[in-house]
Motif scaffolding. Structure first.
Motif, PDB file in Angstrom:
ATOM      1  N   ILE A 158       0.835  -1.205   0.000  1.00 56.73           N
ATOM      2  CA  ILE A 158       0.000   0.000   0.000  1.00 56.73           C
ATOM      3  C   ILE A 158       0.871   1.256   0.000  1.00 56.73           C
ATOM      4  CG2 ILE A 158      -1.627   1.358   1.384  1.00 56.73           C
ATOM      5  CD1 ILE A 158      -2.879  -1.287   2.288  1.00 56.73           C
TER       6      ILE A 158
ATOM      7  N   VAL B 299      -5.304   6.100  -4.496  1.00 48.98           N
ATOM      8  CA  VAL B 299      -4.687   5.427  -3.349  1.00 48.98           C
ATOM      9  C   VAL B 299      -5.752   4.708  -2.526  1.00 48.98           C
ATOM     10  CG1 VAL B 299      -3.441   5.773  -1.181  1.00 48.98           C
ATOM     11  CG2 VAL B 299      -2.724   6.991  -3.242  1.00 48.98           C
TER      12      VAL B 299
ATOM     13  N   THR C  74      -5.793   0.686  -1.900  1.00 48.68           N
ATOM     14  CA  THR C  74      -5.816   0.203  -0.517  1.00 48.68           C
ATOM     15  C   THR C  74      -6.969  -0.776  -0.300  1.00 48.68           C
ATOM     16  OG1 THR C  74      -4.823   2.254   0.290  1.00 48.68           O
ATOM     17  CG2 THR C  74      -5.978   0.887   1.897  1.00 48.68           C
TER      18      THR C  74
END
Length: 263
Positions: free
Chosen positions: A26, A53, A57
């Protein structure tokens, strides 16, 4: 020294547990998406990067808990949102770059987490992919510097030679042989061929990133890592190799590590 530090962090997270490796993936994805945004949009910390992002994730967490259908739907939905939203705000080309950046990072991230999640062979499988990628990069550099000769793809990567390409693609076969010897229950010739396939994917991944940078008119994706440019520049070969490894591993979807390693 930068490469040693990065390799040490990667190996420590990989060996500790699947969850520590997930955290590393991540964090790495966030850096890659920041670089992609800075290179393509001029801003690595905007709403698009935050959305990307967040998507990666959630995606890798769903993959880690074996919610593969949910993960696929999530990625498809976010890609659609980015494409539609981005085209209205910044034009079709920029929207395509935003969507491509997400796929470029999300697919390798999901592939690595899926492989690592195999309780029997996950650690060894990811280690195999990493060592092949590192060997390909190192052997390509040494081969090109030692033998020189004609350029492999001068319009895309002016420094890459045929000698470096051939050495970098062939030497990782030794990694396949070594891992087969370590495992004891896999065919050495078959695993050497798998290593060759991953090494070729590494070479193509390197060329792909070079083509992206050339189309954007930049030399490095960033100056994040001393001596290497950006994080993308450090792991470009690994990204495509991880996806290819996952495709090979599909031959045993229940135990993807075994699907990659046991022949």
């Amino acid at each position: 020294m930068s490469a040693v530090v990065l390799a040490t962090l990667a190996l420590a997270a990989l060996a500790a547990s699947p969850w520590s490796f997930l955290v590393l993936v991540i964090a790495s994805a966030a850096l890659l998406l920041w670089e992609w945004g800075a290179a393509t949009r001029g801003s690595g910390g905007d709403a698009t990067t935050l959305l990307q992002v967040a998507c990666v994730t959630a995606l890798v967490i769903f993959v880690a808990v074996h919610k593969f259908v949910v993960a696929a739907i999530l990625l498809a939905a976010v890609l659609a949102v980015i494409a539609i939203w981005g085209s209205r705000r910044n034009g079709t080309r920029n929207a395509a770059l935003d969507a491509a950046g997400l796929a470029y990072v999300a697919l390798p991230a999901a592939a690595l987490i899926w492989l690592r999640g195999d309780p029997s062979y996950g650690l060894t499988a990811v280690l195999f992919v990493l060592v092949v990628a590192w060997t390909t990069d190192t052997a390509s550099y040494i081969g090109g510097r030692t033998f020189g000769g004609p350029k492999f793809a001068p319009a895309i990567s002016p420094k890459k030679t045929w000698s470096g390409f051939l050495v970098g693609t062939s030497v990782p076969a030794l990694i396949g042989l070594a891992f087969a010897q370590y495992l004891g229950n896999s065919s050495a010739p078959a695993l050497a061929v798998v290593a060759l396939a991953l090494a070729f994917a590494c070479q193509m991944g390197d060329l792909l990133e070079s083509a992206v940078k050339r189309s954007l008119g930049i030399k490095d994706m960033s100056q994040l890592i001393p001596g290497h440019g950006g994080f993308f520049d450090r792991i470009d070969s690994l990204l495509l190799a991880a996806v290819v490894a996952a495709v090979i591993a599909l031959r045993n979807a229940v135990s993807p590590g075994a699907g990659l390693l046991i022949w």
